[in-house]
Design a protein around this motif. Structure first.
Motif, short mmCIF file in Angstrom:
data_model
loop_
_atom_site.label_atom_id
_atom_site.label_comp_id
_atom_site.label_asym_id
_atom_site.label_seq_id
_atom_site.Cartn_x
_atom_site.Cartn_y
_atom_site.Cartn_z
N ALA A 199 0.83 -1.21 0.00
CA ALA A 199 0.00 0.00 0.00
C ALA A 199 0.86 1.26 0.00
O ALA A 199 0.41 2.31 -0.47
N ALA A 202 1.88 2.18 -3.59
CA ALA A 202 0.64 2.50 -4.30
C ALA A 202 0.13 3.87 -3.91
O ALA A 202 -0.27 4.68 -4.77
N CYS A 205 2.40 6.67 -5.41
CA CYS A 205 2.07 6.95 -6.82
C CYS A 205 0.77 7.71 -6.94
O CYS A 205 0.65 8.66 -7.74
N GLN A 206 -0.23 7.33 -6.16
CA GLN A 206 -1.51 8.02 -6.22
C GLN A 206 -1.38 9.46 -5.75
O GLN A 206 -2.00 10.37 -6.32
N TYR A 273 -5.10 2.65 -9.15
CA TYR A 273 -4.71 2.82 -7.74
C TYR A 273 -5.68 2.11 -6.80
O TYR A 273 -5.27 1.58 -5.77
N LEU A 276 -4.70 -1.59 -6.94
CA LEU A 276 -3.47 -1.88 -6.20
C LEU A 276 -3.72 -1.90 -4.69
O LEU A 276 -3.16 -2.75 -3.98
N MET A 277 -4.55 -1.00 -4.19
CA MET A 277 -4.85 -1.00 -2.77
C MET A 277 -5.66 -2.22 -2.38
O MET A 277 -5.45 -2.81 -1.32
N TRP A 295 1.93 -2.08 -12.17
CA TRP A 295 2.86 -1.18 -11.47
C TRP A 295 3.48 -0.18 -12.43
O TRP A 295 3.72 0.99 -12.06
N ALA A 298 0.84 2.44 -12.88
CA ALA A 298 0.73 3.32 -11.72
C ALA A 298 1.86 4.35 -11.70
O ALA A 298 1.62 5.55 -11.48
#
Length: 323
Positions: A199, A202, A205-206, A273, A276-277, A295, A298
């Motif tokens: 997380a 992720a 990146c978010q 995103y 990914l979470m 990835w 992201a």
């Protein structure tokens, strides 16, 4: 007999009176602007144009030198956000939870979106918490300049400090909310594992993507205030296309849409995103539910949005707060 009197040649003559002509010296009336000599004088003494845009490296250094202001401004806004409410900061957690309850009743029960989605409650809660981070950051970006005009017009500082600090405020709010999300996931049987560490990249990146989007919207809304009125409709449509309440993977498997449409929905940055979470926090959300090269997607969205948004915002630095 007529007497004629003559003056001697050496006698002084009376001054001759001439009609007044135009004054050769320039008057104080309006002129075309500073002469080249005045410009050279200003440059020689270090005078520059007020509010001129610095070069990009200088602008980055100015932002870095004001990092304490950015952090303090974000914390102050976060503290004051719910200062008038009786529950105070509890609303940071209550708002996404109430949204989850409404969406579960509508989509999970009435529309049966939970069919084929194991652990639908953790699936829904994770999607709402992550989506709220993006939507609130984008909305804050639309008010970054227009909502702080007094500050912009009174003080000289890099204007990018405002959207960046508002994005940081939303990140701080998300980190507080994730504590409650972890407790709820544990109540649903999702206990912490090593995968929860995924997380961190992720969210990083978010956060970069959200900051870039906030910078873009800050410039747009500074010139066109109507953008802030339009954004709730854009964000609502974006939310439905991001798989917050339903599974994009299940929709793609039904062949109701062309493969290109399903792939575009999966590669949507908000959906990336969220996926990914979910992959990090929910054990039943396995890698086969992720889009290919997730990835790389992201990181690519984060780099493109932040770099492009920052440069685009910087190019209009001297126009903010004017007009």
């Amino acid at each position: 007999m007529t007497t004629t009197s003559t003056l001697p040649a050496s006698a002084p003559r009376a001054p001759t009176t001439q009609a007044p002509g135009p004054d050769p010296s320039p008057g104080p009336g309006p002129g075309p602007g500073p002469t080249p000599d005045l410009r050279a004088l200003a440059l020689r003494h270090g005078l520059t144009v007020s509010g001129a845009r610095p070069s990009l490296p200088v602008y980055v250094r100015q932002l870095w030198s004001r990092r304490d202001f950015i952090a303090a401004f974000a914390t102050a806004r976060l503290t004051a956000q719910y200062s008038q409410a009786r529950l105070g900061q509890v609303w940071q957690v209550m708002t996404p939870l109430l949204n989850a309850a409404v969406y579960y009743a509508i989509f999970g029960v009435l529309m049966n979106a939970k069919h084929g989605v194991p652990d639908y409650v953790p699936f829904l809660l994770t999607g709402i918490f992550v989506w709220t981070f993006t939507s609130d950051t984008v909305l804050a970006g639309t008010r970054a300049i227009s909502g702080n005009l007094g500050l912009v017009r009174a003080l000289h500082f890099p204007r990018a400090s405002l959207p960046i600090s508002l994005a940081l405020q939303q990140l701080q709010q998300l980190l507080l909310s994730l504590t409650a999300l972890g407790v709820i996931l544990a109540c649903c049987g999702e206990f912490p594992t090593w995968s929860w560490l995924l997380a961190v990249p992720a969210l990083l990146c978010q956060a970069l993507f959200n900051t870039g989007a906030a910078l873009v919207l800050a410039r747009l809304a500074a010139r066109t205030p109507d953008i802030s009125q339009l954004m709730p409709f854009v964000l609502r449509t974006w939310m439905y296309a991001s798989g917050v309440m339903w599974s994009i993977q299940n929709l793609a498997s039904t062949a109701r849409f062309p493969d290109a449409v399903a792939l575009a929905l999966q590669c949507n940055p908000a959906a990336v995103y969220i996926d990914l979470m979910r992959f990090a926090l929910i054990e039943s959300y396995t890698a086969d539910r992720l889009p290919p090269h997730v990835w790389a997607l992201a990181a690519g969205w984060a780099l493109l949005a932040f770099t492009g948004g920052f440069i685009w915002f910087w190019k209009a630095e001297e126009t903010y707060g004017r007009g």
